[in-house]
Design a protein around this motif. Structure first.
Motif, PDB file in Angstrom:
ATOM      1  N   GLU A 170      52.198  60.833  69.174  1.00  0.00           N
ATOM      2  CA  GLU A 170      53.575  61.224  68.856  1.00  0.00           C
ATOM      3  C   GLU A 170      53.732  61.420  67.360  1.00  0.00           C
ATOM      4  OE1 GLU A 170      56.305  58.397  70.457  1.00  0.00           O
ATOM      5  OE2 GLU A 170      56.278  59.256  72.465  1.00  0.00           O
ATOM      6  N   LEU A 171      53.143  60.524  66.585  1.00  0.00           N
ATOM      7  CA  LEU A 171      53.197  60.658  65.133  1.00  0.00           C
ATOM      8  C   LEU A 171      52.533  61.956  64.696  1.00  0.00           C
ATOM      9  CD1 LEU A 171      53.735  59.403  62.270  1.00  0.00           C
ATOM     10  CD2 LEU A 171      51.386  58.584  62.383  1.00  0.00           C
ATOM     11  N   ARG A 172      51.343  62.226  65.236  1.00  0.00           N
ATOM     12  CA  ARG A 172      50.650  63.460  64.871  1.00  0.00           C
ATOM     13  C   ARG A 172      51.473  64.690  65.270  1.00  0.00           C
ATOM     14  NH1 ARG A 172      44.562  63.990  66.569  1.00  0.00           N
ATOM     15  NH2 ARG A 172      44.925  65.867  65.309  1.00  0.00           N
ATOM     16  N   THR A 173      52.157  64.608  66.409  1.00  0.00           N
ATOM     17  CA  THR A 173      52.981  65.728  66.864  1.00  0.00           C
ATOM     18  C   THR A 173      54.145  65.982  65.926  1.00  0.00           C
ATOM     19  OG1 THR A 173      52.394  65.294  69.181  1.00  0.00           O
ATOM     20  CG2 THR A 173      54.387  66.588  68.783  1.00  0.00           C
ATOM     21  N   VAL A 174      54.673  64.925  65.336  1.00  0.00           N
ATOM     22  CA  VAL A 174      55.779  65.061  64.380  1.00  0.00           C
ATOM     23  C   VAL A 174      55.276  65.571  63.033  1.00  0.00           C
ATOM     24  CG1 VAL A 174      57.488  63.778  63.046  1.00  0.00           C
ATOM     25  CG2 VAL A 174      57.218  63.304  65.482  1.00  0.00           C
ATOM     26  N   VAL A 175      54.170  64.982  62.538  1.00  0.00           N
ATOM     27  CA  VAL A 175      53.724  65.218  61.171  1.00  0.00           C
ATOM     28  C   VAL A 175      52.921  66.502  61.003  1.00  0.00           C
ATOM     29  CG1 VAL A 175      52.198  64.329  59.353  1.00  0.00           C
ATOM     30  CG2 VAL A 175      53.779  62.786  60.532  1.00  0.00           C
ATOM     31  N   GLU A 176      51.894  66.705  61.826  1.00  0.00           N
ATOM     32  CA  GLU A 176      50.943  67.785  61.560  1.00  0.00           C
ATOM     33  C   GLU A 176      51.511  69.195  61.758  1.00  0.00           C
ATOM     34  OE1 GLU A 176      46.573  66.929  61.913  1.00  0.00           O
ATOM     35  OE2 GLU A 176      47.334  65.604  63.500  1.00  0.00           O
ATOM     36  N   PRO A 177      52.321  69.462  62.797  1.00  0.00           N
ATOM     37  CA  PRO A 177      52.898  70.805  62.876  1.00  0.00           C
ATOM     38  C   PRO A 177      53.813  71.122  61.686  1.00  0.00           C
ATOM     39  CG  PRO A 177      52.963  69.751  65.025  1.00  0.00           C
ATOM     40  CD  PRO A 177      52.565  68.696  64.042  1.00  0.00           C
ATOM     41  N   ALA A 178      54.589  70.128  61.242  1.00  0.00           N
ATOM     42  CA  ALA A 178      55.447  70.346  60.072  1.00  0.00           C
ATOM     43  C   ALA A 178      54.607  70.612  58.829  1.00  0.00           C
ATOM     44  CB  ALA A 178      56.345  69.126  59.855  1.00  0.00           C
TER      45      ALA A 178
ATOM     46  N   LEU B 143      37.268  74.115  68.675  1.00  0.00           N
ATOM     47  CA  LEU B 143      37.215  74.973  67.495  1.00  0.00           C
ATOM     48  C   LEU B 143      38.227  76.123  67.550  1.00  0.00           C
ATOM     49  CD1 LEU B 143      35.868  75.541  64.776  1.00  0.00           C
ATOM     50  CD2 LEU B 143      34.158  76.910  66.005  1.00  0.00           C
ATOM     51  N   PRO B 144      38.394  76.815  68.700  1.00  0.00           N
ATOM     52  CA  PRO B 144      39.383  77.913  68.737  1.00  0.00           C
ATOM     53  C   PRO B 144      40.801  77.447  68.389  1.00  0.00           C
ATOM     54  CG  PRO B 144      37.909  78.072  70.611  1.00  0.00           C
ATOM     55  CD  PRO B 144      37.611  76.762  69.956  1.00  0.00           C
ATOM     56  N   ASP B 145      41.163  76.202  68.750  1.00  0.00           N
ATOM     57  CA  ASP B 145      42.484  75.671  68.405  1.00  0.00           C
ATOM     58  C   ASP B 145      42.633  75.588  66.888  1.00  0.00           C
ATOM     59  OD1 ASP B 145      42.512  75.268  71.155  1.00  0.00           O
ATOM     60  OD2 ASP B 145      41.967  73.149  70.969  1.00  0.00           O
ATOM     61  N   HIS B 146      41.579  75.122  66.209  1.00  0.00           N
ATOM     62  CA  HIS B 146      41.595  75.023  64.753  1.00  0.00           C
ATOM     63  C   HIS B 146      41.622  76.409  64.107  1.00  0.00           C
ATOM     64  CE1 HIS B 146      40.243  71.002  65.902  1.00  0.00           C
ATOM     65  NE2 HIS B 146      40.479  70.590  64.669  1.00  0.00           N
TER      66      HIS B 146
ATOM     67  N   ALA C 214      54.635  80.616  58.972  1.00  0.00           N
ATOM     68  CA  ALA C 214      54.986  79.210  59.163  1.00  0.00           C
ATOM     69  C   ALA C 214      55.247  78.872  60.627  1.00  0.00           C
ATOM     70  CB  ALA C 214      56.209  78.844  58.317  1.00  0.00           C
ATOM     71  N   ALA C 215      55.966  79.737  61.338  1.00  0.00           N
ATOM     72  CA  ALA C 215      56.294  79.464  62.741  1.00  0.00           C
ATOM     73  C   ALA C 215      55.028  79.427  63.595  1.00  0.00           C
ATOM     74  CB  ALA C 215      57.263  80.513  63.269  1.00  0.00           C
ATOM     75  N   ALA C 216      54.131  80.382  63.363  1.00  0.00           N
ATOM     76  CA  ALA C 216      52.889  80.411  64.136  1.00  0.00           C
ATOM     77  C   ALA C 216      52.004  79.216  63.803  1.00  0.00           C
ATOM     78  CB  ALA C 216      52.130  81.712  63.866  1.00  0.00           C
ATOM     79  N   ALA C 217      51.995  78.813  62.537  1.00  0.00           N
ATOM     80  CA  ALA C 217      51.193  77.653  62.135  1.00  0.00           C
ATOM     81  C   ALA C 217      51.716  76.382  62.795  1.00  0.00           C
ATOM     82  CB  ALA C 217      51.202  77.503  60.617  1.00  0.00           C
ATOM     83  N   ARG C 218      53.031  76.244  62.835  1.00  0.00           N
ATOM     84  CA  ARG C 218      53.630  75.074  63.489  1.00  0.00           C
ATOM     85  C   ARG C 218      53.271  75.043  64.974  1.00  0.00           C
ATOM     86  NH1 ARG C 218      58.128  71.805  62.456  1.00  0.00           N
ATOM     87  NH2 ARG C 218      58.713  73.095  60.658  1.00  0.00           N
ATOM     88  N   ALA C 219      53.408  76.179  65.636  1.00  0.00           N
ATOM     89  CA  ALA C 219      53.129  76.240  67.073  1.00  0.00           C
ATOM     90  C   ALA C 219      51.650  75.997  67.359  1.00  0.00           C
ATOM     91  CB  ALA C 219      53.562  77.599  67.622  1.00  0.00           C
ATOM     92  N   ALA C 220      50.771  76.565  66.541  1.00  0.00           N
ATOM     93  CA  ALA C 220      49.336  76.397  66.760  1.00  0.00           C
ATOM     94  C   ALA C 220      48.901  74.952  66.571  1.00  0.00           C
ATOM     95  CB  ALA C 220      48.554  77.308  65.816  1.00  0.00           C
ATOM     96  N   MET C 221      49.458  74.290  65.561  1.00  0.00           N
ATOM     97  CA  MET C 221      49.093  72.891  65.342  1.00  0.00           C
ATOM     98  C   MET C 221      49.676  71.993  66.428  1.00  0.00           C
ATOM     99  SD  MET C 221      47.461  70.585  63.824  1.00  0.00           S
ATOM    100  CE  MET C 221      46.842  71.210  62.266  1.00  0.00           C
TER     101      MET C 221
END
Length: 267
Positions: free
Chosen positions: A115-123, A206-209, A221-228
């Motif tokens: 949950e923490l990673r979901t909050v922090v890393e996409p942002a 790897l494809p996710d990264h 920014a929007a695509a980066a947030r969604a991808a992460m």
């Protein structure tokens, strides 16, 4: 200035020998975070504990100091040394994370970590898309190339994965997000090691990264947030052993139960 990018955290499972007091702290810490020593329990006194473990009182005392610094225990005059409530634990401490994953992690802790990673890393990824430098992109690209060449089954590939996530937080340009680097890096590394403890990785991440990198490089920014967000979600499924649900199945599961679909409204 060149970004400071840590490699994967080192520990006993990563080939570094601990000194005696570190070994004692690790053994007690694992028993605490796994629930074998419950919060509120009073630990043995220094003399009794050192005799039982057959170590010097100095080594045991240093181990207690390590655990206290990580919030796992607290010592009070006349009350002794007690195991702290989980809310006091420094859960993003790299050692504590490694102890959590030394065995099957507590479900609440695993869920909370993701949950923490979901909050922090996409942002962070969204901000990185707007603020990254050419050097940040170079480090990310080099990390991906190493991951592709070496895979996450070996330490070199795990180090590269760690560097990828670390530089993304650095590229956010937010010092508070960047301060979470060691904890997030430890989470990435130890979940990767945990996933491969009894079986190979269920799929190639790897494809996710790559999708995260492409969005950050494009400044989207929007695509980066969604991808992460998708990367972290799939990493959770890999860790828990669940299989991804296709969008069609997910939509079907959300339909109201109890009969046929609702009739369309007309007119």
């Amino acid at each position: 200035m060149r970004p400071k990018v840590p490699t994967a955290p080192r520990g006993p499972a990563r080939g570094r020998a601990l000194r005696l007091h570190g070994t004692i702290a690790r053994d007690i810490g694992i028993r605490i975070v796994s629930g074998r020593i419950v919060p509120g329990r009073v630990l043995n006194g220094e003399i009794e504990a050192s005799e039982r473990l057959q170590v010097s009182r100095t080594a045991y005392r240093e181990a207690v100091r390590i655990l206290a610094a990580k919030g796992l225990i607290e010592s009070r005059p006349k009350l002794g040394t007690r195991v702290s409530e989980p809310r006091h634990w420094h859960l993003l401490d790299p050692d504590v994370i490694s102890w959590i994953f030394s065995a099957t992690p507590d479900e609440r802790l695993l869920s909370g970590l993701f949950e923490l990673r979901t909050v922090v890393e996409p942002a962070a990824a969204a901000l990185a898309a707007q603020r990254r430098t050419a050097e940040h992109l170079q480090i990310m690209r080099r990390s991906l190339d190493v991951m592709a060449a070496r895979s996450l089954a070996v330490e070199e590939g795990q180090d590269a994965d760690c560097a990828f996530h670390a530089v993304l937080l650095e590229a956010s340009g937010n010092p508070f997000l960047a301060s979470l680097t060691s904890g997030v890096a430890a989470a990435v590394t130890w979940t990767t090691i945990f996933k491969q403890r009894t079986r190979p990785l269920p799929r190639d991440p790897l494809p996710d990264h790559e999708r995260v990198y492409e969005a950050v490089a494009a400044g989207d920014a929007a695509a980066a947030r969604a991808a992460m967000a998708e990367l972290v979600h799939l990493a959770l499924l890999d860790t828990t052993g669940e299989r991804p649900v296709s969008p069609r199945v997910a939509r079907r599961a959300r339909r109201p139960s109890g009969g046929s679909p609702r009739p369309r409204r007309t007119g």
